[in-house]
Enzyme design. Structure first.
Site, PDB file in Angstrom:
ATOM      1  N   SER A  47       0.861  -1.185   0.000  1.00  0.00           N
ATOM      2  CA  SER A  47       0.000   0.000   0.000  1.00  0.00           C
ATOM      3  C   SER A  47       0.893   1.230   0.000  1.00  0.00           C
ATOM      4  O   SER A  47       2.071   1.150   0.390  1.00  0.00           O
ATOM      5  CB  SER A  47      -0.856   0.006   1.276  1.00  0.00           C
ATOM      6  N   TYR A  81      -1.824  -0.782  10.401  1.00  0.00           N
ATOM      7  CA  TYR A  81      -1.982  -1.091   8.965  1.00  0.00           C
ATOM      8  C   TYR A  81      -0.664  -0.814   8.231  1.00  0.00           C
ATOM      9  O   TYR A  81      -0.165  -1.662   7.478  1.00  0.00           O
ATOM     10  CB  TYR A  81      -3.123  -0.259   8.377  1.00  0.00           C
TER      11      TYR A  81
END
Ligand code: NDP
Length: 247
Positions: free
Chosen positions: A140, A153
């Site tokens: 990401s 995350y």
């Protein structure tokens, strides 16, 4: 053994995994679909087959090591090989650390980080045996930039990049032709925000995605291009963001 390439895709029941499965199948690859929601996998496999493609699904919880081993085994039993593994299963349960949402932390670590590791661990013996294959891990933009609310995350997505680079060096040192690629998307319109349990934060992200999010097909086409690079070269790291996304 089939001449066609066989791609195992985790997180295939929605979003990036689903769109990638459709595109790869359209382009003649055999796809093995994995996620927890059976109905979604079944529908997708049927859709691919009705469009002339080849697909098989296996209900898999990537946080369960033996599920992932079974997934790869099923692919090998049916098609004799796995050419490509795409580790796309993931959740994004953002929240500030002070809120101590420990089950969200655990789930992100179990799915995003350990799930990716389990996939690599399960497929590597087969790829090592034939000294070729392609492992594509979805990180990401949050694996490159950390921000308030996204600590765990980001940590999992940073870890995906670290694991991928170590893996790349290991297989290169072994003189094999296994390729390792990491795709780091920015805001892509998928079901990802449904994994966010903090309602306030989720609302902010929904607005952000409404303003900036781009269609999931953009990432699928990048993955197809990464696969299509001639086998003696590997596209190791890619960030694909909406043009208007600042960070
Ligand atoms: P979606 O929520 O649409 O897809 C996530 C997929 O992961 C679903 O198929 C879900 O299926 C699967 N999944 C979740 N938990 C598990 C589990 N325990 N075992 C197996 N499968 C699981 O989101 P995206 O497509 O956007 O997410 C795909 C990847 O892309 C993720 O790793 C995400 O972090 C990453 N990413 C997404 C971005 C975005 O903006 N959308 C940006 C950057 C990265 P099921 O619930 O059926 O198990």
């Amino acid at each position: 053994m089939t001449e066609k390439k066989v791609a195992v895709i985790t997180g295939a029941s929605s979003g990036i995994g689903e769109a990638t499965a459709k595109l790869l199948a359209e382009n003649g690859l055999i796809v093995v679909l994995a996620a927890r929601r059976e109905e979604r996998l079944k529908e997708l496999a049927e859709e691919i087959k009705s469009n002339g493609g080849e697909a098989l699904y296996r209900v898999t919880d990537v946080s369960n090591h033996s599920d992932v081993e079974e997934l790869i085994k099923v692919a090998i039993e049916n098609f004799g090989k796995v050419d490509i593994l795409i580790n796309s299963a993931g959740i994004m349960a953002h929240s500030p650390l002070k809120n101590k949402r420990i089950s969200d932390w655990d789930n992100m670590i179990d799915i995003n980080l350990k799930g990716t590791l389990y996939g690599i661990g399960a497929v590597l013996p087969y790829m090592n045996a034939k000294k070729s294959g392609h492992i594509i891990n979805i990180s990401s933009v949050a694996g490159h930039y950390a921000h308030a609310g996204g600590a765990v995350y980001s940590a999992t997505k940073w870890a995906v990049r670290a694991i991928s680079e170590s893996l790349r060096e290991e297989v290169a040192k072994d003189g094999s032709n296994i390729r390792v690629s990491v795709i780091s998307p920015g805001a892509i319109n998928t079901e990802l925000l449904s994994s966010m349990t903090d309602a306030n934060l989720r609302k902010n992200y929904e607005e952000f995605y409404e303003n900036f999010g781009i269609p999931v097909e953009r990432v699928a086409s990048v993955i197809q291009q990464v696969i299509d690079v001639p086998a003696d070269a590997a596209w190791n790291e890619i960030i694909i963001r909406p043009t208007k996304q600042v960070q």
